[in-house]
Design a protein around this motif. Structure first.
Motif, PDB file in Angstrom:
ATOM      1  N   ARG A  59       0.831  -1.208   0.000  1.00 13.82           N
ATOM      2  CA  ARG A  59       0.000   0.000   0.000  1.00 13.82           C
ATOM      3  C   ARG A  59       0.869   1.262   0.000  1.00 13.82           C
ATOM      4  NH1 ARG A  59      -3.632  -0.296   4.698  1.00 13.82           N
ATOM      5  NH2 ARG A  59      -2.131  -1.790   5.464  1.00 13.82           N
ATOM      6  N   THR A  60       2.016   1.189   0.658  1.00 12.29           N
ATOM      7  CA  THR A  60       2.952   2.333   0.615  1.00 12.29           C
ATOM      8  C   THR A  60       3.396   2.565  -0.826  1.00 12.29           C
ATOM      9  OG1 THR A  60       3.739   1.736   2.811  1.00 12.29           O
ATOM     10  CG2 THR A  60       5.125   3.222   1.552  1.00 12.29           C
ATOM     11  N   LEU A  61       3.704   1.466  -1.506  1.00  7.33           N
ATOM     12  CA  LEU A  61       4.148   1.558  -2.900  1.00  7.33           C
ATOM     13  C   LEU A  61       3.067   2.206  -3.763  1.00  7.33           C
ATOM     14  CD1 LEU A  61       6.741   0.656  -4.355  1.00  7.33           C
ATOM     15  CD2 LEU A  61       5.514  -1.391  -5.082  1.00  7.33           C
ATOM     16  N   GLY A  62       1.803   1.807  -3.546  1.00  4.85           N
ATOM     17  CA  GLY A  62       0.680   2.375  -4.308  1.00  4.85           C
ATOM     18  C   GLY A  62       0.582   3.879  -4.104  1.00  4.85           C
TER      19      GLY A  62
ATOM     20  N   ALA B  59       4.962   6.992   5.520  1.00  2.00           N
ATOM     21  CA  ALA B  59       3.825   6.325   4.864  1.00  2.00           C
ATOM     22  C   ALA B  59       3.781   4.852   5.280  1.00  2.00           C
ATOM     23  CB  ALA B  59       3.950   6.451   3.348  1.00  2.00           C
ATOM     24  N   TRP B  60       4.948   4.220   5.286  1.00  2.00           N
ATOM     25  CA  TRP B  60       5.013   2.805   5.687  1.00  2.00           C
ATOM     26  C   TRP B  60       4.526   2.641   7.136  1.00  2.00           C
ATOM     27  CZ3 TRP B  60       8.917  -0.660   2.878  1.00  2.00           C
ATOM     28  CH2 TRP B  60       8.660  -1.995   3.160  1.00  2.00           C
ATOM     29  N   ALA B  61       4.988   3.558   8.005  1.00  4.36           N
ATOM     30  CA  ALA B  61       4.577   3.496   9.418  1.00  4.36           C
ATOM     31  C   ALA B  61       3.067   3.681   9.554  1.00  4.36           C
ATOM     32  CB  ALA B  61       5.315   4.572  10.212  1.00  4.36           C
ATOM     33  N   ALA B  62       2.495   4.625   8.773  1.00  5.75           N
ATOM     34  CA  ALA B  62       1.050   4.871   8.853  1.00  5.75           C
ATOM     35  C   ALA B  62       0.280   3.612   8.460  1.00  5.75           C
ATOM     36  CB  ALA B  62       0.670   6.036   7.941  1.00  5.75           C
ATOM     37  N   PHE B  63       0.701   2.969   7.356  1.00  2.00           N
ATOM     38  CA  PHE B  63      -0.018   1.770   6.904  1.00  2.00           C
ATOM     39  C   PHE B  63       0.199   0.599   7.874  1.00  2.00           C
ATOM     40  CE2 PHE B  63       0.182   3.876   2.620  1.00  2.00           C
ATOM     41  CZ  PHE B  63      -1.187   4.049   2.513  1.00  2.00           C
ATOM     42  N   ALA B  64       1.388   0.529   8.482  1.00  2.00           N
ATOM     43  CA  ALA B  64       1.634  -0.549   9.458  1.00  2.00           C
ATOM     44  C   ALA B  64       0.782  -0.330  10.709  1.00  2.00           C
ATOM     45  CB  ALA B  64       3.115  -0.588   9.824  1.00  2.00           C
ATOM     46  N   LEU B  65       0.679   0.930  11.156  1.00  2.00           N
ATOM     47  CA  LEU B  65      -0.119   1.226  12.355  1.00  2.00           C
ATOM     48  C   LEU B  65      -1.618   0.993  12.113  1.00  2.00           C
ATOM     49  CD1 LEU B  65       1.715   4.446  13.607  1.00  2.00           C
ATOM     50  CD2 LEU B  65       1.619   2.252  14.791  1.00  2.00           C
TER      51      LEU B  65
END
Lengths: 221, 217
Positions: free
Chosen positions: B30-33, B79-85
């Motif tokens: 999702r970060t990649l998107g 962004a990665w942290a947001a999607f992981a959280l």
């Protein structure tokens, strides 16, 4: 949180808390053989993967097995014994709504623990708000002491019994609406999720239940 | 109805409502998107402004390139942290992941404050130009934040405010990275202050509004 800690908590919680039967449906020989080679957490993760694919029996079995874990988490967070099942039900509903977020490659127990912790905190906050309101009532009682405390208490008890009896006589839809929305203070969306009924229908039933109760106690039409 | 039987009734009902679900994509995917959308905007800006002015600026003041790299790293990691959280069970420590990128970004930008000693002939933004930067960062952050919040609505952010802060940080740092393409000035104190204010405004707005939007769970 480590699995050992969760397992330890569950064991200690099982001693203190009433437990849920471990299975609802008999397992097949094939699934039993496959599951015994894995840890309980891995087995539950596999069951959730099957539930994500639509396997109802496994899903129900998984939810039933999750109840003990949810109760243990809520207990550890400080939720009172009387409210543990509220947290269990809220957590089960949340699990159902967000089951697509579970990654079968990860710990199911950690996933459920996080959701149950959140629901437990919500319950504690809700309880805190109620306590604050009740403290306000205590202040009012202290400021205006009743000279006939014993008779007032008896009268209050009688009124509570009459109210419960009146609620019990309501039609099922109205009774459910007043119990869930009025007495248990759940939100419309939560009750809609819990009962599978639409918010509009719940509002109408609540309104009719209040009207019926008012009519019964005050003679209003 | 006893608690045990009401639990069983609820489980039965949830069982009857069970339908197969499409599993959420991993935080990395999702970060990649989301980054692909940022990259598409970057391509458009590069077509409009060209790549040479940016490279020329970086050649004259390499700390600007380091600051841009820091902003890009912050955007990716936040962004990665947001999607992981957004996934139950993931640790709150994810919120620390963007910190190294931020330090590089802020540290390198801070060097711009010493610009008149390092490269005295570099063009420095005045207050009016600095306000343009503020508007640029905020106006690009709004759609990028909205997109990320939309993507997170399908997830289950159990820490909505912390997740929203990561959304704000990712959007603001991505916007600052995009600004680098068409940024004709060096990072002087006014400019650095503008960037800090812009990032602060975006993060605060996300924490206030995004937190509410993400708190349905």
């Amino acid at each position: 949180m480590s699995h050992a800690l969760i397992a330890g908590t569950l064991r200690s919680a099982d001693r203190r808390l009433p437990s849920w039967p471990s299975t609802l449906h008999p397992m097949t020989a094939e699934s039993t053989a496959a599951d015994t080679s894995k840890s309980p957490d891995q087995r539950r993760a596999r069951w959730m993967a099957l539930a994500q694919a639509g396997d109802r029996r496994t899903y129900e079995k998984l939810l039933a097995e999750s109840v003990a874990l949810i109760r243990a988490v809520a207990w550890r967070k400080g939720v009172a014994h009387d409210h543990l099942d509220d947290v269990v039900q809220e957590t089960l509903i949340t699990i159902h709504r967000v089951r697509h977020t579970f990654d079968p490659g990860r710990s199911y127990d950690a996933w459920v623990t996080a959701i149950a912790s959140r629901r437990a905190i919500d319950a504690l906050r809700g309880h805190g708000r109620r306590v604050r309101r009740e403290l306000h009532d205590d202040f009012a009682l202290d400021s205006h002491p009743d000279l006939h405390d014993a008779s007032a208490a008896t009268e209050s008890l009688q009124r509570a019994r009459q109210l419960h009896a009146a609620i019990a006589e309501l039609p099922p839809g109205q009774r459910e609406a007043i119990e869930q929305l009025g007495l248990r203070e759940r939100s419309l969306s939560e009750v809609a999720e819990l009962t599978g009924r639409k918010s509009g229908a719940l509002k109408v039933n609540l309104h009719r239940a209040i009207k019926a109760l008012r009519g019964r106690f005050h003679g209003d039409s | 109805m006893s608690a045990t039987s009401s639990n069983k009734t609820l489980i039965d009902r949830l069982g009857t409502e069970l339908v197969p679900v499409r599993r959420l994509l991993s935080p990395g995917q999702r970060t990649l998107g989301w980054l692909l959308v940022v990259a598409a905007i970057a391509v458009v800006l590069l077509m409009l402004y060209g790549v040479h002015p940016m490279l020329h600026r970086w050649e004259g003041a390499p700390d600007l390139a380091w600051a841009a790299l820091g902003a890009v790293i912050t955007a990716i990691t936040a962004a990665w942290a947001a999607f992981a959280l957004g996934i139950p069970g993931r640790h709150a420590r994810w919120a620390w992941v963007p910190v190294p990128g931020m330090l590089l970004w802020i540290g390198a930008s801070g060097l711009g404050c010493l610009r008149h000693w390092i490269a005295p002939h570099t063009s420095i933004a005045n207050l009016h130009q600095a306000s343009d930067c503020l508007i640029f960062i905020i106006s690009f952050s709004i759609p990028l934040s909205a997109l990320m919040i939309l993507l997170l609505r399908r997830a289950c952010p159990l820490r909505p405010v912390l997740t929203a802060v990561m959304v704000g940080l990712a959007s603001a740092s991505a916007s600052a990275s995009l600004l680098e393409i068409c940024h004709a000035y060096d990072a002087a104190a006014t400019d650095l202050l503008t960037h800090v204010v812009a990032v602060g405004v975006v993060v605060a707005l996300n924490a206030a509004m995004g937190g509410r939007l993400l708190s349905s769970y």
